[in-house]
Design an enzyme around this catalytic site. Structure first.
Site: not given
Ligand code: SIN
Length: 483
Positions: A155, A254, A288, A462
């Protein structure tokens, strides 16, 4: 594409562009139209082992470099990513589907981690600890963990690589990246630029494969690998945790989320609508941290819904390379089937279809921006990570009750709420059990702040000043001296 050399059809191990040892390949398709962009090696166990050995061998010299030397190389990589941002963004849209504007934003966001950790490479301070004994001197130093496996998702095919690889390299670790099987091309392009930047052979290795379980097992159990960093689903994260535990590797996870988005009666409704729109439909709902559950206070329900419905109905669905597209296709058929079946099942459980709800007529991977209302926690949809452009709407009328409902999930990645009451902002911000809270803000991602979850959403952070710590060991030195 201006610079076709960014599209690579070979994997990258030990500074060389290589085929799978068994010769197998896999196609990389554009989700917008199903066209094959190119094919890449479909690597397996022996290739993964070769990558681990390459990373382990490269570690000998890489860990001896100074933070400043690593910083210079990372800065050169950052500059090349930014110089090639347009090409990278087009490549990203072609293999992943997100609209070009978002893809470009991701490339710049991804580059920001390389720049940030280029700076942090010089700041891995230890401590000088006052000793309780006159004849002792105590100190700590920070040292690289060693060989790192980075398993990255489809993604964010650029940013999730740099968010792991940049701190790893800054700390003095070497890395094997296993990119998502749908999106290996951005990973290979990033390796190409790292090579041009002068990052030594074996320091970054990219293993492409459509056999993630088999290759992942090698990369997560190999005794020479000292750390595993994974972004992906909680279910796979648990499997990786079990594998990594066999040799007690350090881990960063994550994982999934079930983000609530709460709009209180004192919220700025226009801002809340914009925040909900971006946090829900960004990347077609495939992040996520995407809003999963919208909780609307009874007093503003109608006003919010009028404005939100209008805004969602105006979102332009289409191929990400076409100007003006705001929502692209989902990544693959499995994703479309999953979202369709979650929506259908919710309707059988009493949800009401307010907008959208179907695969778009012009392409089998496009799902209409959708709003479901009349949702309750009794329905399965309230507990599933949707990973699609589907907003589920709940009602509430009490602060304590909505906090309890928002926290009633095994996940704890991101949460959002809108309010203009200062006391409530503190109360709710402190009560929500999540690693990241967006307050009157729908976009929370940045390289300077810690990204990560609690509960079953994972561990480790992170980005930010904490991000490099996950790739460092603390060593305590105890010195006896004559006084
Ligand atoms: C993710 O969906 O794992 C990362 C989303 C983001 O860094 O904004």
């Amino acid at each position: 594409m201006k610079k076709l050399q960014l599209v690579q059809s070979l994997a990258y191990i030990n500074g060389r562009w290589v085929s799978a040892q068994g010769g197998a390949t896999m196609n990389v398709e554009n989700p917008a139209n199903g066209e094959v962009i190119t094919s890449v090696p479909d690597m397996t166990i022996e290739d993964a082992e070769m990558a681990v050995l390459a990373a382990d061998n490269a570690l000998i010299e890489w860990r001896k470099t100074t933070g400043k030397q690593r910083s210079i190389l990372l800065k050169a990589w950052f500059n090349l990513i930014v110089e090639n941002a347009d090409d990278l963004a087009k490549l990203l849209t072609s293999e992943q589907g997100k609209p070009y504007k978002e893809a470009y934003g991701e490339v710049i966001y991804g580059a920001s981690f390389v720049e940030w950790f280029a700076e942090e490479a010089k700041r891995t301070y230890g401590d000088n600890i006052p000793a309780p004994m006159p004849g002792n001197r105590y100190m700590t130093i920070k040292q690289p963990v060693g060989v790192v496996t980075a398993i990255t998702p489809w993604n964010f095919p650029v940013a999730m690589i740099t968010r792991k690889v940049a701190p790893a390299l800054a700390a003095g670790c070497t890395v094997i990246v296993k990119p998502g099987e749908d999106t290996p091309l951005c990973a290979l392009a990033m390796a190409k630029l790292a090579d041009q930047a002068g990052i030594p052979k074996g320091v970054i290795n990219i293993v492409t494969t459509k056999q993630p379980a088999i290759v992942g097992e090698v990369l997560c159990t190999h005794p020479l690998v000292r750390k595993v960093s994974f972004t992906g689903s909680t279910a796979i994260g648990k499997r990786i945790l079990a594998q990594a535990s066999q040799t007690v590797k350090k881990v960063s996870m994550e994982l999934g989320g079930n983000a609530p988005f709460i709009v209180f009666d004192d919220a700025d409704i226009d801002k809340a609508v914009q925040g909900a729109l971006i946090s829900k439909y960004r990347n077609a709902g495939q992040t996520c941290v995407c809003t999963n559950r919208l909780y609307l206070h009874d007093a503003i329900y109608d006003l919010f819904m009028d404005k939100f419905t209008k805004a969602v109905s105006e979102l332009r669905l289409g191929c990400g390379l076409i100007d003006g597209t705001e929502v692209g296709p989902l990544i693959n058929k499995k994703a479309i089937d999953k979202v369709s079946s979650i929506v259908e099942h919710a309707l059988t459980q009493g949800a009401e279809l307010h907008l959208g709800g179907h695969v778009a007529s012009f392409g089998e991977l496009y799902f209409q921006p959708t709003i479901l209302t009349n949702i309750s926690e009794k329905m399965d949809i309230a507990h599933q990570e949707l990973f699609g452009p589907v907003a589920t709407v709940f009602r509430f009328n009490d602060e304590e009750d909505v906090i309890k409902r928002a926290n009633d999930t095994p996940y704890g990645l991101a949460a959002y709420f809108y309010s203009r009451d200062n006391s409530r902002i503190w109360r709710v911000g402190e009560a929500l059990e999540y690693g990241i809270i967006g307050i009157n803000e729908g976009i929370i991602s940045t390289e300077v702040a810690p990204f990560g979850g609690i509960k079953e959403s994972g561990n480790g952070r992170e980005g930010s000043k904490y991000g490099i710590e996950d790739y460092l060991e603390i060593k305590y030195l105890c010195l006896g001296i004559d006084v």
